[in-house]
Design a protein around this motif. Structure first.
Motif, PDB file in Angstrom:
ATOM      1  N   GLY A 105      29.404   3.320  26.288  1.00 46.96           N
ATOM      2  CA  GLY A 105      28.194   4.090  26.052  1.00 46.96           C
ATOM      3  C   GLY A 105      27.564   4.655  27.322  1.00 46.96           C
ATOM      4  O   GLY A 105      28.207   4.783  28.358  1.00 46.96           O
ATOM      5  N   VAL A 106      26.264   4.970  27.209  1.00 46.23           N
ATOM      6  CA  VAL A 106      25.523   5.639  28.284  1.00 46.23           C
ATOM      7  C   VAL A 106      24.368   4.755  28.724  1.00 46.23           C
ATOM      8  O   VAL A 106      23.628   4.219  27.890  1.00 46.23           O
ATOM      9  N   GLU A 107      24.205   4.633  30.038  1.00 47.32           N
ATOM     10  CA  GLU A 107      23.111   3.831  30.592  1.00 47.32           C
ATOM     11  C   GLU A 107      22.592   4.501  31.861  1.00 47.32           C
ATOM     12  O   GLU A 107      23.377   5.010  32.669  1.00 47.32           O
ATOM     13  N   THR A 108      21.297   4.539  32.042  1.00 41.82           N
ATOM     14  CA  THR A 108      20.703   5.062  33.269  1.00 41.82           C
ATOM     15  C   THR A 108      19.914   3.963  33.954  1.00 41.82           C
ATOM     16  O   THR A 108      19.195   3.203  33.305  1.00 41.82           O
ATOM     17  N   THR A 109      20.024   3.892  35.282  1.00 46.74           N
ATOM     18  CA  THR A 109      19.368   2.831  36.044  1.00 46.74           C
ATOM     19  C   THR A 109      18.722   3.429  37.286  1.00 46.74           C
ATOM     20  O   THR A 109      19.417   4.111  38.064  1.00 46.74           O
ATOM     21  N   PRO A 110      17.410   3.206  37.503  1.00 47.91           N
ATOM     22  CA  PRO A 110      16.797   3.654  38.753  1.00 47.91           C
ATOM     23  C   PRO A 110      17.452   2.957  39.947  1.00 47.91           C
ATOM     24  O   PRO A 110      17.738   1.751  39.903  1.00 47.91           O
ATOM     25  N   ILE A 111      17.711   3.699  41.001  1.00 45.45           N
ATOM     26  CA  ILE A 111      18.370   3.147  42.183  1.00 45.45           C
ATOM     27  C   ILE A 111      17.310   2.606  43.148  1.00 45.45           C
ATOM     28  O   ILE A 111      16.357   3.306  43.504  1.00 45.45           O
ATOM     29  N   ASP A 128      11.087  14.067  43.524  1.00 43.76           N
ATOM     30  CA  ASP A 128      11.415  14.003  44.942  1.00 43.76           C
ATOM     31  C   ASP A 128      11.553  12.568  45.441  1.00 43.76           C
ATOM     32  O   ASP A 128      10.600  11.785  45.404  1.00 43.76           O
ATOM     33  N   GLY A 129      12.772  12.209  45.894  1.00 44.66           N
ATOM     34  CA  GLY A 129      12.984  10.914  46.518  1.00 44.66           C
ATOM     35  C   GLY A 129      13.288   9.772  45.584  1.00 44.66           C
ATOM     36  O   GLY A 129      13.537   8.649  46.049  1.00 44.66           O
ATOM     37  N   GLU A 130      13.286   9.987  44.271  1.00 42.72           N
ATOM     38  CA  GLU A 130      13.626   8.935  43.303  1.00 42.72           C
ATOM     39  C   GLU A 130      14.975   9.278  42.670  1.00 42.72           C
ATOM     40  O   GLU A 130      15.153  10.372  42.139  1.00 42.72           O
ATOM     41  N   PHE A 131      15.887   8.308  42.741  1.00 41.70           N
ATOM     42  CA  PHE A 131      17.260   8.577  42.310  1.00 41.70           C
ATOM     43  C   PHE A 131      17.662   7.668  41.155  1.00 41.70           C
ATOM     44  O   PHE A 131      17.161   6.548  41.016  1.00 41.70           O
ATOM     45  N   VAL A 132      18.590   8.187  40.340  1.00 36.38           N
ATOM     46  CA  VAL A 132      19.045   7.496  39.129  1.00 36.38           C
ATOM     47  C   VAL A 132      20.561   7.434  39.137  1.00 36.38           C
ATOM     48  O   VAL A 132      21.228   8.402  39.522  1.00 36.38           O
ATOM     49  N   GLU A 133      21.102   6.290  38.717  1.00 34.85           N
ATOM     50  CA  GLU A 133      22.536   6.180  38.463  1.00 34.85           C
ATOM     51  C   GLU A 133      22.773   6.292  36.967  1.00 34.85           C
ATOM     52  O   GLU A 133      22.174   5.567  36.174  1.00 34.85           O
ATOM     53  N   ALA A 134      23.642   7.227  36.573  1.00 34.73           N
ATOM     54  CA  ALA A 134      24.060   7.350  35.177  1.00 34.73           C
ATOM     55  C   ALA A 134      25.432   6.716  35.022  1.00 34.73           C
ATOM     56  O   ALA A 134      26.372   7.087  35.740  1.00 34.73           O
ATOM     57  N   THR A 135      25.558   5.763  34.133  1.00 35.92           N
ATOM     58  CA  THR A 135      26.858   5.153  33.830  1.00 35.92           C
ATOM     59  C   THR A 135      27.270   5.630  32.446  1.00 35.92           C
ATOM     60  O   THR A 135      26.638   5.289  31.443  1.00 35.92           O
ATOM     61  N   ILE A 136      28.292   6.453  32.400  1.00 32.97           N
ATOM     62  CA  ILE A 136      28.736   7.073  31.153  1.00 32.97           C
ATOM     63  C   ILE A 136      30.159   6.629  30.867  1.00 32.97           C
ATOM     64  O   ILE A 136      31.082   6.916  31.639  1.00 32.97           O
ATOM     65  N   VAL A 181      31.873   5.150  33.839  1.00 30.10           N
ATOM     66  CA  VAL A 181      31.986   5.945  35.064  1.00 30.10           C
ATOM     67  C   VAL A 181      30.603   6.077  35.696  1.00 30.10           C
ATOM     68  O   VAL A 181      29.654   6.522  35.041  1.00 30.10           O
ATOM     69  N   ARG A 182      30.477   5.703  36.968  1.00 26.66           N
ATOM     70  CA  ARG A 182      29.192   5.710  37.659  1.00 26.66           C
ATOM     71  C   ARG A 182      28.967   7.071  38.337  1.00 26.66           C
ATOM     72  O   ARG A 182      29.812   7.546  39.103  1.00 26.66           O
ATOM     73  N   PRO A 190      26.081   0.115  44.685  1.00 26.22           N
ATOM     74  CA  PRO A 190      27.529   0.328  44.526  1.00 26.22           C
ATOM     75  C   PRO A 190      27.904   1.802  44.667  1.00 26.22           C
ATOM     76  O   PRO A 190      27.167   2.690  44.218  1.00 26.22           O
ATOM     77  N   LEU A 191      29.033   2.061  45.291  1.00 21.38           N
ATOM     78  CA  LEU A 191      29.477   3.440  45.469  1.00 21.38           C
ATOM     79  C   LEU A 191      29.744   4.079  44.109  1.00 21.38           C
ATOM     80  O   LEU A 191      30.316   3.446  43.223  1.00 21.38           O
ATOM     81  N   PRO A 192      29.357   5.342  43.934  1.00 21.29           N
ATOM     82  CA  PRO A 192      29.585   6.000  42.639  1.00 21.29           C
ATOM     83  C   PRO A 192      31.028   6.474  42.497  1.00 21.29           C
ATOM     84  O   PRO A 192      31.767   6.597  43.480  1.00 21.29           O
TER      85      PRO A 192
END
Length: 540
Positions: free
Chosen positions: A528-534, A352-360, A363-364, A400-402
């Motif tokens: 590749g694939v990368e995940t980053t906490p927002i 709840d309330g924690e968001f992640v950006e996946a860059t695959i 593509v964000r 940054p906008l996804p």
């Protein structure tokens, strides 16, 4: 002696009016007359092409072409066949008259097939062959249409002159001449400016591919399956492929930078072997699931159905946001915790309330959960979703906008900014509104949303089939410049009975879905694939 004004016994003298008639009435009458005559001329041209259609052909195919009278097929090239229809939609500045081309295979080609002397690959038209045939046919169709307009207006003139000894000619000639020019120029200009490759909007085939894939797995080799089908189907497939190659823009058909399978609303059904086949056959980069994985909010449903193991076996990233059926109460995260144990699963809001950006592959992708829960009642769902969207916007401020923004329900997504597209499920009905992609349900809504067709007679194709919401999924492709390349939409049926068939396949040009990505970006498998906490960046 002065004449007395007209009078009647009842009312007395009637005053005369010397005021001139309103000039606008005459002008309005003249404009309406011209428009009516132009419409009559257009109808005459259209009727002429229907009574005497033109014929055009390639080496293997022949088509009769006419202007369609249907307003529902404006700016559409419609090719009906016995196995379904092929529609090519265009989006020009002016609505163009629809064109209907009735296709048939030349008799000599069918005869060769019956003798086993022709391979389906030999039927594919050569480069430019289809375009040359269509351009030639459209020129001839245009001439016949113009001829029909002129004959119709000549008939109008003849009717006007009938019974008149010395009719006035100046105003009628101007009106008929103007109307004729409008009836010819406007449709011709609309057709010339609309039916161009640059204005291609969508390619749609109904039932055709489903007929070929009857009694076979989805997305197996089309040509291999066609070899077992009738010669007529083989010919139609070759023509369909040629039309796609000819009119689908090069950027839409080019090698993509990334391809995403969009699914939603599995509702406890383990159709993942089918998803795995789609992933392999369509070279899918990642799967995006917008929720309602289970029905009653319990992770045990997925265990019993073997869903979690099947997701891991896909072998590609599986991006997920929670739906309203994926929890028993608002703070219940049991389904999320179980999915988090799967190595290839990426949760966009893991808690709840924690968001992640996946860059695959460049593509964000971001998104947020639906914090409703199973059997929730007495809540303004739309207002609740708007609050969730506002909370997401605050938590991602300055980020940054996804390229893809995902959530389960559509109601909050409209107020959020994104660089490319938003995707949602929940409604069990595919839709597209500008950059908002609403997915249908991959499983038809699961068992709880279906009823079973009883055995009515021996050999009934629908007996035992689960009927309810239609099955549907999308494939969203991005180019190597990170712009949306195409959206391909599929609906299908007869999955449970083991005879999957496509009802509809639609290819939508990416520039009709979203604006191009900013310059200088690149996307591709090498990233590749990368995940980053927002983390939010407060406004200065």
């Amino acid at each position: 002696m002065t004449e007395a004004p007209d009078a009647t016994p009842e009312t007395g003298p009637v005053p005369r009016s010397d005021a001139p008639p309103h000039p606008w009435r005459g002008r309005l009458r003249a404009v309406l007359t011209v428009l009516i005559l132009a419409l009559v001329g257009y109808l005459g041209g259209m009727i002429t092409t229907n009574l005497w259609p033109i014929s055009t052909e390639t080496d293997n195919f022949r088509a009769t072409v006419r202007v369609t009278p249907s307003l529902l097929q404006t700016s559409v090239v419609h090719a009906p066949t016995v196995f379904g229809d092929i529609d090519m939609h265009f989006a020009g500045a002016l609505p163009a008259p629809g064109i209907e081309a009735r296709l048939q295979v030349k008799e000599e080609i069918t005869d060769l097939f019956t003798q086993g002397r022709v391979d389906v690959a030999e039927l594919t038209p050569e480069d430019g062959e289809v375009r040359a045939a269509m351009e030639s046919g459209l020129r001839e169709l245009g001439l016949k249409f113009v001829g029909g307009v002129l004959l119709t207006q000549a008939a109008v003139v003849g009717l006007y002159l009938t019974g008149r000894s010395r009719p006035p000619w100046r105003h009628p000639v101007i009106a008929i001449g103007t109307a004729t020019a409008l009836a010819v120029t406007v449709p011709s200009l609309a057709a010339v400016t609309t039916y161009r490759t640059a204005n291609f909007a969508a390619y749609e085939a109904t039932s055709l591919l489903g007929t070929v894939r009857s009694n076979s797995g989805l997305f197996t080799d089309i040509q291999g399956q066609a070899q077992k089908a009738t010669p007529y189907v083989q010919n139609l497939l070759a023509l369909s492929d040629a039309l796609q190659q000819e009119f689908v823009p090069a950027e839409t058909a080019a090698q993509p930078g990334a391809r995403f399978l969009l699914i939603s609303d599995m509702h406890g059904m383990n159709y993942y072997p089918l998803i795995q086949q789609i992933v392999q056959d369509e070279q899918i980069t990642a799967v995006i699931d917008t929720g309602d994985l289970v029905n009653f909010g319990r992770p045990q449903e997925g265990e019993l159905a073997g869903i979690y193991t099947a997701i891991e076996d896909l072998g590609v990233p599986y991006v997920f946001v929670r739906g309203n059926h994926d929890a028993l109460y608002r703070t219940d995260e049991a389904v999320l915790r179980r999915l988090d144990q799967i190595p290839n699963v990426i949760l966009l809001e893991p808690t709840d309330g924690e968001f992640v950006e996946a860059t695959i592959d460049g593509v964000r992708i971001t998104g947020y959960n639906d914090w409703r829960y199973f059997a929730q009642v007495g809540v303004d769902f739309k207002a609740e979703q708007e609050v969730a969207a506002e909370r997401f916007a605050t938590a991602t401020q300055g980020w940054p906008l996804p390229d893809i923004l995902a959530s389960h329900q559509p109601f909050g997504l409209d107020q959020l900014e994104t660089g490319a597209v938003t995707v949602n499920g929940h409604m069990h009905s595919p839709a597209l509104n500008d950059n908002h992609i609403q997915m249908g349900t991959f499983s038809g809504g699961g068992l709880v949303n279906h009823f079973q067709v009883p055995q009515t007679q021996e050999g009934d194709d629908t007996a035992g089939e689960l009927v309810g919401q239609p099955y549907a999924f999308d494939i969203l492709s991005f180019g190597t410049d990170c712009s949306v390349q195409s959206l391909t939409r599929y609906t299908y049926r007869n999955l449970v009975s083991g005879r999957p068939q496509f009802d509809n396949v639609t290819i939508i040009n990416g520039n009709r879905v979203a604006a191009p990505a900013e310059e200088g970006r690149t996307c591709g498998p090498e990233l590749g694939v990368e995940t980053t906490p927002i983390t939010p960046t407060p406004a200065e």
